[in-house]
Design a protein around this motif. Structure first.
Motif, PDB file in Angstrom:
ATOM      1  N   ARG A  18      92.911  30.748  23.372  1.00  0.00           N
ATOM      2  CA  ARG A  18      92.431  32.114  23.626  1.00  0.00           C
ATOM      3  C   ARG A  18      93.137  32.738  24.822  1.00  0.00           C
ATOM      4  NH1 ARG A  18      88.363  35.244  22.021  1.00  0.00           N
ATOM      5  NH2 ARG A  18      87.414  36.688  23.466  1.00  0.00           N
ATOM      6  N   HIS A  19      93.443  31.935  25.820  1.00  0.00           N
ATOM      7  CA  HIS A  19      94.076  32.436  27.038  1.00  0.00           C
ATOM      8  C   HIS A  19      95.518  31.960  27.179  1.00  0.00           C
ATOM      9  CE1 HIS A  19      90.220  34.012  28.190  1.00  0.00           C
ATOM     10  NE2 HIS A  19      89.675  32.831  27.999  1.00  0.00           N
ATOM     11  N   ALA A  20      96.108  31.489  26.094  1.00  0.00           N
ATOM     12  CA  ALA A  20      97.490  31.013  26.129  1.00  0.00           C
ATOM     13  C   ALA A  20      98.445  32.194  26.286  1.00  0.00           C
ATOM     14  CB  ALA A  20      97.817  30.251  24.850  1.00  0.00           C
ATOM     15  N   SER A  21      99.554  31.934  26.946  1.00  0.00           N
ATOM     16  CA  SER A  21     100.562  32.986  27.126  1.00  0.00           C
ATOM     17  C   SER A  21     101.323  33.193  25.820  1.00  0.00           C
ATOM     18  CB  SER A  21     101.532  32.599  28.235  1.00  0.00           C
ATOM     19  OG  SER A  21     102.358  31.525  27.805  1.00  0.00           O
ATOM     20  N   GLU A  26     104.438  31.148  21.158  1.00  0.00           N
ATOM     21  CA  GLU A  26     105.744  31.164  20.501  1.00  0.00           C
ATOM     22  C   GLU A  26     106.314  29.750  20.360  1.00  0.00           C
ATOM     23  OE1 GLU A  26     109.987  33.559  20.857  1.00  0.00           O
ATOM     24  OE2 GLU A  26     108.386  33.946  22.304  1.00  0.00           O
ATOM     25  N   GLN A  27     106.195  28.947  21.410  1.00  0.00           N
ATOM     26  CA  GLN A  27     106.665  27.561  21.355  1.00  0.00           C
ATOM     27  C   GLN A  27     105.898  26.759  20.302  1.00  0.00           C
ATOM     28  OE1 GLN A  27     106.305  26.066  25.330  1.00  0.00           O
ATOM     29  NE2 GLN A  27     108.164  27.091  26.053  1.00  0.00           N
ATOM     30  N   ALA A  28     104.598  26.967  20.243  1.00  0.00           N
ATOM     31  CA  ALA A  28     103.779  26.251  19.261  1.00  0.00           C
ATOM     32  C   ALA A  28     104.157  26.660  17.841  1.00  0.00           C
ATOM     33  CB  ALA A  28     102.302  26.522  19.516  1.00  0.00           C
ATOM     34  N   LEU A  29     104.434  27.936  17.629  1.00  0.00           N
ATOM     35  CA  LEU A  29     104.853  28.414  16.309  1.00  0.00           C
ATOM     36  C   LEU A  29     106.185  27.789  15.908  1.00  0.00           C
ATOM     37  CD1 LEU A  29     103.889  32.169  16.691  1.00  0.00           C
ATOM     38  CD2 LEU A  29     102.992  30.629  14.943  1.00  0.00           C
ATOM     39  N   THR A  30     107.099  27.708  16.865  1.00  0.00           N
ATOM     40  CA  THR A  30     108.412  27.112  16.602  1.00  0.00           C
ATOM     41  C   THR A  30     108.272  25.632  16.282  1.00  0.00           C
ATOM     42  OG1 THR A  30     109.461  28.732  18.051  1.00  0.00           O
ATOM     43  CG2 THR A  30     110.723  26.758  17.538  1.00  0.00           C
ATOM     44  N   ARG A  31     107.464  24.907  17.070  1.00  0.00           N
ATOM     45  CA  ARG A  31     107.243  23.477  16.813  1.00  0.00           C
ATOM     46  C   ARG A  31     106.609  23.251  15.438  1.00  0.00           C
ATOM     47  NH1 ARG A  31     105.510  23.395  22.253  1.00  0.00           N
ATOM     48  NH2 ARG A  31     103.366  23.458  21.539  1.00  0.00           N
ATOM     49  N   ALA A  35     107.888  30.288   9.744  1.00  0.00           N
ATOM     50  CA  ALA A  35     109.003  31.206   9.472  1.00  0.00           C
ATOM     51  C   ALA A  35     109.057  32.309  10.534  1.00  0.00           C
ATOM     52  CB  ALA A  35     108.844  31.822   8.095  1.00  0.00           C
ATOM     53  N   PRO A  36     110.268  32.725  10.924  1.00  0.00           N
ATOM     54  CA  PRO A  36     110.422  33.750  11.972  1.00  0.00           C
ATOM     55  C   PRO A  36     109.659  35.052  11.706  1.00  0.00           C
ATOM     56  CG  PRO A  36     112.532  32.728  11.516  1.00  0.00           C
ATOM     57  CD  PRO A  36     111.566  32.203  10.492  1.00  0.00           C
ATOM     58  N   ALA A  37     109.656  35.527  10.467  1.00  0.00           N
ATOM     59  CA  ALA A  37     108.934  36.769  10.155  1.00  0.00           C
ATOM     60  C   ALA A  37     107.432  36.600  10.387  1.00  0.00           C
ATOM     61  CB  ALA A  37     109.202  37.190   8.719  1.00  0.00           C
ATOM     62  N   LEU A  38     106.907  35.433  10.021  1.00  0.00           N
ATOM     63  CA  LEU A  38     105.487  35.151  10.246  1.00  0.00           C
ATOM     64  C   LEU A  38     105.196  35.002  11.730  1.00  0.00           C
ATOM     65  CD1 LEU A  38     104.953  32.636   7.321  1.00  0.00           C
ATOM     66  CD2 LEU A  38     103.957  34.912   7.508  1.00  0.00           C
ATOM     67  N   GLN A  39     106.117  34.380  12.471  1.00  0.00           N
ATOM     68  CA  GLN A  39     105.959  34.253  13.921  1.00  0.00           C
ATOM     69  C   GLN A  39     105.853  35.630  14.561  1.00  0.00           C
ATOM     70  OE1 GLN A  39     108.648  31.726  16.103  1.00  0.00           O
ATOM     71  NE2 GLN A  39     108.752  30.217  14.460  1.00  0.00           N
ATOM     72  N   THR A  40     106.734  36.530  14.157  1.00  0.00           N
ATOM     73  CA  THR A  40     106.735  37.883  14.717  1.00  0.00           C
ATOM     74  C   THR A  40     105.405  38.582  14.453  1.00  0.00           C
ATOM     75  OG1 THR A  40     109.128  38.021  14.379  1.00  0.00           O
ATOM     76  CG2 THR A  40     107.952  40.093  14.705  1.00  0.00           C
ATOM     77  N   ALA A  41     104.887  38.463  13.241  1.00  0.00           N
ATOM     78  CA  ALA A  41     103.606  39.098  12.894  1.00  0.00           C
ATOM     79  C   ALA A  41     102.460  38.495  13.698  1.00  0.00           C
ATOM     80  CB  ALA A  41     103.341  38.965  11.399  1.00  0.00           C
ATOM     81  N   LEU A  43     102.658  36.891  16.668  1.00  0.00           N
ATOM     82  CA  LEU A  43     102.818  37.233  18.083  1.00  0.00           C
ATOM     83  C   LEU A  43     102.474  38.692  18.358  1.00  0.00           C
ATOM     84  CD1 LEU A  43     106.073  35.231  18.818  1.00  0.00           C
ATOM     85  CD2 LEU A  43     103.778  34.730  19.694  1.00  0.00           C
ATOM     86  N   ALA A  44     102.723  39.563  17.366  1.00  0.00           N
ATOM     87  CA  ALA A  44     102.406  40.985  17.521  1.00  0.00           C
ATOM     88  C   ALA A  44     100.946  41.287  17.177  1.00  0.00           C
ATOM     89  CB  ALA A  44     103.322  41.814  16.631  1.00  0.00           C
ATOM     90  N   ASN A  45     100.212  40.249  16.758  1.00  0.00           N
ATOM     91  CA  ASN A  45      98.817  40.411  16.351  1.00  0.00           C
ATOM     92  C   ASN A  45      98.702  41.454  15.233  1.00  0.00           C
ATOM     93  OD1 ASN A  45      96.164  39.664  16.423  1.00  0.00           O
ATOM     94  ND2 ASN A  45      95.601  41.126  18.024  1.00  0.00           N
TER      95      ASN A  45
END
Length: 101
Positions: A18-21, A26-31, A35-41, A43-45
């Protein structure tokens, strides 16, 4: 798709996220090899974009319970009809209350 759902489920179950930066997420998504498109969505909430990428449309429904004094045997009774000049209630969108026209 299940990887993304599993990832989001794990994040939702762990209060520390909840309070993660932004960088930590982003690091957790990469690990997790999301997919990059899903990561972007994520991270952008951007839930609408995420739903589109996952192929899952939004669903909204209403549940209108009957009145407590109605009995199950009342199905054969006539329901009062609307007057011809009386407009039906309008719904402006999901979650909005009905507004009389």
């Amino acid at each position: 798709m299940t990887d993304v759902i599993d990832f989001l489920e794990k994040m939702g179950q762990d209060a520390q996220w909840r309070h993660a930066s932004q960088g930590e997420v982003e690091q957790a998504l990469t690990r997790a090899e999301i997919a990059p498109a899903l990561q972007t969505a994520i991270l952008a909430n951007d839930s609408a974009r995420l739903e589109t990428l996952l192929g899952q449309p939004s669903f909204c429904g209403y549940y209108l319970p009957g009145k407590e004094d109605e009995e199950e045997g009342d199905e054969d009774k006539e329901t009062p009809s609307r007057e011809p000049d009386e407009a039906p209630a309008e719904h402006s969108g999901c979650g909005d209350e009905a507004v009389a026209a």
